[in-house]
Design a protein around this motif. Structure first.
Motif, PDB file in Angstrom:
ATOM      1  N   ASP A   1      -8.035  18.354  -2.373  1.00 56.79           N
ATOM      2  CA  ASP A   1      -7.745  19.685  -2.892  1.00 56.79           C
ATOM      3  C   ASP A   1      -7.690  20.714  -1.775  1.00 56.79           C
ATOM      4  O   ASP A   1      -6.927  21.669  -1.838  1.00 56.79           O
ATOM      5  CB  ASP A   1      -8.792  20.091  -3.935  1.00 56.79           C
TER       6      ASP A   1
ATOM      7  N   GLN B   1       2.242   1.893  -3.327  1.00 59.99           N
ATOM      8  CA  GLN B   1       1.158   2.340  -4.216  1.00 59.99           C
ATOM      9  C   GLN B   1       0.915   3.848  -4.039  1.00 59.99           C
ATOM     10  O   GLN B   1       0.815   4.592  -5.003  1.00 59.99           O
ATOM     11  CB  GLN B   1      -0.126   1.562  -3.882  1.00 59.99           C
ATOM     12  N   TYR B   2       0.835   4.275  -2.785  1.00 62.09           N
ATOM     13  CA  TYR B   2       0.664   5.708  -2.502  1.00 62.09           C
ATOM     14  C   TYR B   2       1.859   6.510  -3.001  1.00 62.09           C
ATOM     15  O   TYR B   2       1.723   7.584  -3.559  1.00 62.09           O
ATOM     16  CB  TYR B   2       0.523   5.958  -0.994  1.00 62.09           C
TER      17      TYR B   2
ATOM     18  N   LEU C   1     -11.064  11.357   0.843  1.00 65.78           N
ATOM     19  CA  LEU C   1     -10.521  11.793  -0.441  1.00 65.78           C
ATOM     20  C   LEU C   1     -10.973  13.190  -0.828  1.00 65.78           C
ATOM     21  O   LEU C   1     -10.234  13.947  -1.436  1.00 65.78           O
ATOM     22  CB  LEU C   1     -10.973  10.781  -1.494  1.00 65.78           C
ATOM     23  N   ALA C   2     -12.201  13.549  -0.427  1.00 66.89           N
ATOM     24  CA  ALA C   2     -12.765  14.829  -0.833  1.00 66.89           C
ATOM     25  C   ALA C   2     -11.926  16.006  -0.335  1.00 66.89           C
ATOM     26  O   ALA C   2     -12.014  17.100  -0.862  1.00 66.89           O
ATOM     27  CB  ALA C   2     -14.196  14.950  -0.328  1.00 66.89           C
TER      28      ALA C   2
ATOM     29  N   VAL D   1      -4.853  10.482   1.679  1.00 62.22           N
ATOM     30  CA  VAL D   1      -6.007   9.621   1.449  1.00 62.22           C
ATOM     31  C   VAL D   1      -6.153   8.568   2.553  1.00 62.22           C
ATOM     32  O   VAL D   1      -7.261   8.183   2.913  1.00 62.22           O
ATOM     33  CB  VAL D   1      -5.863   8.952   0.064  1.00 62.22           C
ATOM     34  N   SER D   2      -5.028   8.139   3.111  1.00 69.93           N
ATOM     35  CA  SER D   2      -5.115   7.071   4.106  1.00 69.93           C
ATOM     36  C   SER D   2      -5.655   7.563   5.441  1.00 69.93           C
ATOM     37  O   SER D   2      -6.119   6.778   6.244  1.00 69.93           O
ATOM     38  CB  SER D   2      -3.754   6.398   4.296  1.00 69.93           C
TER      39      SER D   2
ATOM     40  N   VAL E   1      -7.440  11.072   5.848  1.00 74.45           N
ATOM     41  CA  VAL E   1      -8.653  11.891   5.711  1.00 74.45           C
ATOM     42  C   VAL E   1      -9.399  11.482   4.446  1.00 74.45           C
ATOM     43  O   VAL E   1      -8.810  10.912   3.541  1.00 74.45           O
ATOM     44  CB  VAL E   1      -8.318  13.404   5.634  1.00 74.45           C
TER      45      VAL E   1
ATOM     46  N   ALA F   1       1.767   6.897  -6.737  1.00 73.61           N
ATOM     47  CA  ALA F   1       0.699   7.831  -7.119  1.00 73.61           C
ATOM     48  C   ALA F   1       1.147   9.253  -6.803  1.00 73.61           C
ATOM     49  O   ALA F   1       0.978  10.164  -7.610  1.00 73.61           O
ATOM     50  CB  ALA F   1      -0.588   7.496  -6.374  1.00 73.61           C
TER      51      ALA F   1
ATOM     52  N   LEU G   1       0.830  -1.190   0.000  1.00 69.60           N
ATOM     53  CA  LEU G   1       0.000   0.000   0.000  1.00 69.60           C
ATOM     54  C   LEU G   1       0.872   1.251   0.000  1.00 69.60           C
ATOM     55  O   LEU G   1       0.607   2.223  -0.699  1.00 69.60           O
ATOM     56  CB  LEU G   1      -0.895  -0.017   1.245  1.00 69.60           C
TER      57      LEU G   1
ATOM     58  N   SER H   1      -1.350  12.194  -1.905  1.00 76.59           N
ATOM     59  CA  SER H   1      -1.678  10.768  -2.022  1.00 76.59           C
ATOM     60  C   SER H   1      -1.685  10.080  -0.657  1.00 76.59           C
ATOM     61  O   SER H   1      -2.523   9.236  -0.386  1.00 76.59           O
ATOM     62  CB  SER H   1      -0.734  10.072  -2.995  1.00 76.59           C
TER      63      SER H   1
ATOM     64  N   TYR I   1       1.578  12.430  -9.501  1.00 83.18           N
ATOM     65  CA  TYR I   1       0.951  13.763  -9.460  1.00 83.18           C
ATOM     66  C   TYR I   1       2.035  14.816  -9.295  1.00 83.18           C
ATOM     67  O   TYR I   1       2.030  15.845  -9.931  1.00 83.18           O
ATOM     68  CB  TYR I   1       0.034  13.991  -8.239  1.00 83.18           C
TER      69      TYR I   1
ATOM     70  N   THR J   1      -4.850  10.789 -17.193  1.00 80.91           N
ATOM     71  CA  THR J   1      -5.802  11.741 -16.599  1.00 80.91           C
ATOM     72  C   THR J   1      -6.863  12.214 -17.581  1.00 80.91           C
ATOM     73  O   THR J   1      -7.783  12.903 -17.191  1.00 80.91           O
ATOM     74  CB  THR J   1      -5.063  12.983 -16.092  1.00 80.91           C
TER      75      THR J   1
END
Lengths: 382, 296
Positions: free
Chosen positions: B266, B8-9, B262-263, B257-258, B260, B12, B5, B254, B16, B213
């Protein structure tokens, strides 16, 4: 001198006669608020094209009872604030007969009360159940309700012995309403939602979140609820991460462009939709066959792109409104009553039977499960 | 968190991050020669992807990308010649408004040319579900393309600035425009060159990221905000700092995400931008005294 006076009189009389005849054949202004651009443009653009096509066709035939239709389409970009100002503008300044749209649930819910106060018929092309529940006198909608759609998904899941799922949704009105329906119906259907994630409607990469969900081995399937390109991105990211659980999408997936965007990653995705996408594969005796084949053919020859269920929602809205006007004349109140009591209207989404308590008029049988095979939509059979 | 994991993060985040870095470098190149922030930087990325997709109908992929990059460089030069060059000592505010205007203009033009749909270039290697394993993580080979191409771009740029005459001329303009003019360097041409250069790298980034993307007429704004954050975070004007800042922002996004939802992704980058603007306006790696001497 005398001659010129006579001429003036004749001219006056003629212009009077002309204005009288103009008053007889008045134009009916129909407003439309559609997300032609922006993240929901997959919905709004085909809807706007469909309306333009239908209005052109109708006016070429002489309109409804001699009354031409004037279409005023506003591009909201999927933005609820813009939808509000357009709705006010259409009702107060343009004094439109009725409004078709908006394309998205968030926008529709924002202008529901405005149309109600302005006593203007609204025929929404959006999915959320809250649009017609509670019933607002002037507000109708043409797509299937998200509650029916969620029910169809859960039935398929039960048939596939899936009980533990993860839910992904976009942060739009559509995504949130769908997520709410899933969470509401899951306990009744014996489905356990193990994880829920919300992403921005403009998200361009979801691989981090997919990695997080894939780490939970108990998850048997995923439901993604959005209308944006993120639908295709989820598919790609999940398959790239080697996560091979079944992926269910909402009825927002009903545009072949999403399949093209996701390529092979779209294979096997399961989603609920009306029958428009499989129009050519329907049995000839199916009640919707003729309507669906005509619409998809007309749309595809005119715009050189494949028809989608979204354009179909605008088609239904326009045709329902036209039938209402045919039956009741150009009177808002009477047309509203006519729509509310309309039965057996065959549209692209299904057969509409409106009633004072049901302003959507579609039954559970209007939803069918589809899947993607070889880059095409086909009916899903277990 | 398992190793799988984690990697993977990590990948990612690097993906970005390096894209943000390229956009941030684009900001810096133009900032260095002109002292302005070009808010149309994201539009160059969008144009690169979109033009390459259109070209790919007739040309093989590598040629389509080369053609797209050259075309966007030409557009960058045109933008500078038409809107910026003839201005005599414009104020910072005026320049910002001009570049925002250009970005809106380009976006609307793209909407009319390509429509509202999403498009993408085909994957350079394999297809949508091809993956490679790296440190237990599975990623698309395209991710490696993005990271590879962007790294090469960063290295090539730093070599260009260090060892070529043109690069040194541009650096001279950045250090002191008046002195550069006195040495016989045409600062106006250097400004045009800087627009071409940042348009070019933006366009190339737009091409390599397109399969992952997607390209759409309005992706520029979001990228410009992220790129701007990165440029400020690193300290305006320094390309290498932008790379570090870009990677940092990508990784924060990235890994966030683990913990908080995903929203908030930004929201994190915007709060970071605000925090930096308040606490360290000269950037994480920038020099405060040097920043004080600058106009903006």
């Amino acid at each position: 001198m005398k001659r010129s006076v006579t001429a003036t009189i004749i001219m006056l009389a003629a212009s009077l006669a002309l204005s009288v005849s103009m008053a007889c054949a008045e134009t009916i202004k129909i407003g439309a608020i559609l997300a032609m651009t922006g993240p929901a443009s997959f919905l709004g653009a085909p809807e706007a094209r469909t309306l333009e096509m239908l209005a052109e066709e109708l006016n070429a035939k002489g309109g409804i009872g001699g009354n031409k239709i004037e279409l005023i389409i506003k591009d909201s970009g999927g933005n609820p604030e813009k939808a509000i100002s357009f709705a006010k503008q259409l009702i107060e300044e343009e004094k439109v007969f009725a409004i078709i749209g908006p394309s998205t649930s968030g926008e529709t819910l924002k202008i529901k009360q405005i149309c109600e106060d302005g006593k203007t018929i609204l025929l929404s092309c959006a999915a959320a159940e809250q649009i017609v529940n509670p019933v607002a006198k002037y507000v109708f909608k043409t797509p299937q309700k998200d509650s029916q759609v969620v029910q169809a998904i859960f039935e398929t899941m039960k048939a596939n012995k899936i009980s533990k799922i993860a839910v992904l949704a976009s942060n739009t009105g559509f995504g949130q309403a769908g997520k709410g329906q899933i969470e509401k119906q899951a306990p009744e259907s014996g489905i356990q939602v193990l994880a829920t994630e919300v992403y921005d409607s403009k998200a361009t990469d979801l691989s981090a979140i997919v990695a997080k969900l894939a780490a939970n081995k108990e998850i048997q399937a995923v439901i993604n609820w959005s209308i944006e390109p993120a639908q295709a991105i989820v598919l790609k990211n999940a398959r790239q991460a080697g996560w091979n659980v079944p992926i269910y999408q909402s009825h927002g997936f009903g545009n072949i462009k999403y399949v093209e965007a996701a390529g092979v990653a779209a294979e096997g995705v399961i989603f609920p939709a009306g029958r428009l996408l499989i129009a050519d594969k329907l049995a000839d005796k199916h009640p919707q066959k003729a309507v669906l084949v005509k619409y998809t053919k007309d749309y595809e020859t005119k715009f050189k792109e494949e028809a989608s269920t979204f354009g179909g929602h605008a088609y239904d809205a326009f045709k329902i409104l036209c039938r209402g006007i045919e039956q009741a004349g150009a009177n808002k109140e009477k047309v509203r009553d006519a729509i509310e009591n309309m039965k057996g209207f065959v549209g692209t989404a299904g057969v509409f039977n409106f009633s004072p308590t049901d302003h959507n008029g579609l039954g559970q049988d209007s939803v069918t499960m589809l899947t993607v095979k070889g880059g095409n939509f086909v009916e899903y059979k277990k | 968190m398992t190793l799988e994991l984690f990697s993977q993060y990590l990948l990612a985040g690097v993906t970005y991050g390096i894209i943000y870095a390229i956009v941030g470098i684009g900001f810096n190149i133009i900032y260095n020669t002109t002292g302005i922030i070009n808010f149309a930087q994201g539009e160059f990325v969008m144009l690169g992807g979109m033009i390459a997709i259109s070209m790919h109908q007739w040309l093989p992929l590598p040629l389509a990308i080369v053609a797209a990059v050259l075309l966007v460089m030409l557009i960058g030069a045109l933008v500078e010649i038409l809107f910026i060059r003839w201005l005599d000592r414009p104020s910072v505010l005026r320049m910002i408004i001009i570049t925002i205007g250009i970005s809106i203009l380009v976006r609307e033009a793209a909407l009319h040319i390509w429509g509202e749909g999403v498009r993408s270039l085909p994957y350079f290697v394999g297809n949508e579900i091809t993956t490679v394993r790296i440190m237990g993580a599975r990623v698309s080979p395209q991710v490696l393309w993005v990271i590879g191409v962007c790294t090469v771009m960063v290295l090539a740029l730093s070599l260009f600035f260090k060892y070529t005459l043109q690069g040194k001329k541009m650096q001279a303009c950045a250090a002191n425009r008046v002195a550069a003019t006195l040495c016989g360097i045409s600062t106006k041409n250097m400004v045009t060159l800087s627009f071409m250069l940042s348009a070019g790298i933006g366009a190339l980034a737009g091409c390599v990221m397109s399969p992952i993307t997607y390209s759409q007429y309005d992706i520029g704004t979001g990228l410009a905000i992220k790129g701007f954050t990165v440029a400020i975070l690193g300290g305006l004007g320094s390309s290498m700092a932008a790379v570090a800042a870009g990677l940092l922002l990508g990784l924060i996004e990235s890994f966030s995400v683990s913990v908080v939802p995903l929203a908030f992704q930004d929201a994190i980058s915007i709060s970071l931008l605000l925090a930096i603007l308040f606490l360290r306006p000269h950037g994480l790696f920038g020099n405060k005294d040097a920043a004080d001497l600058k106009e903006f």
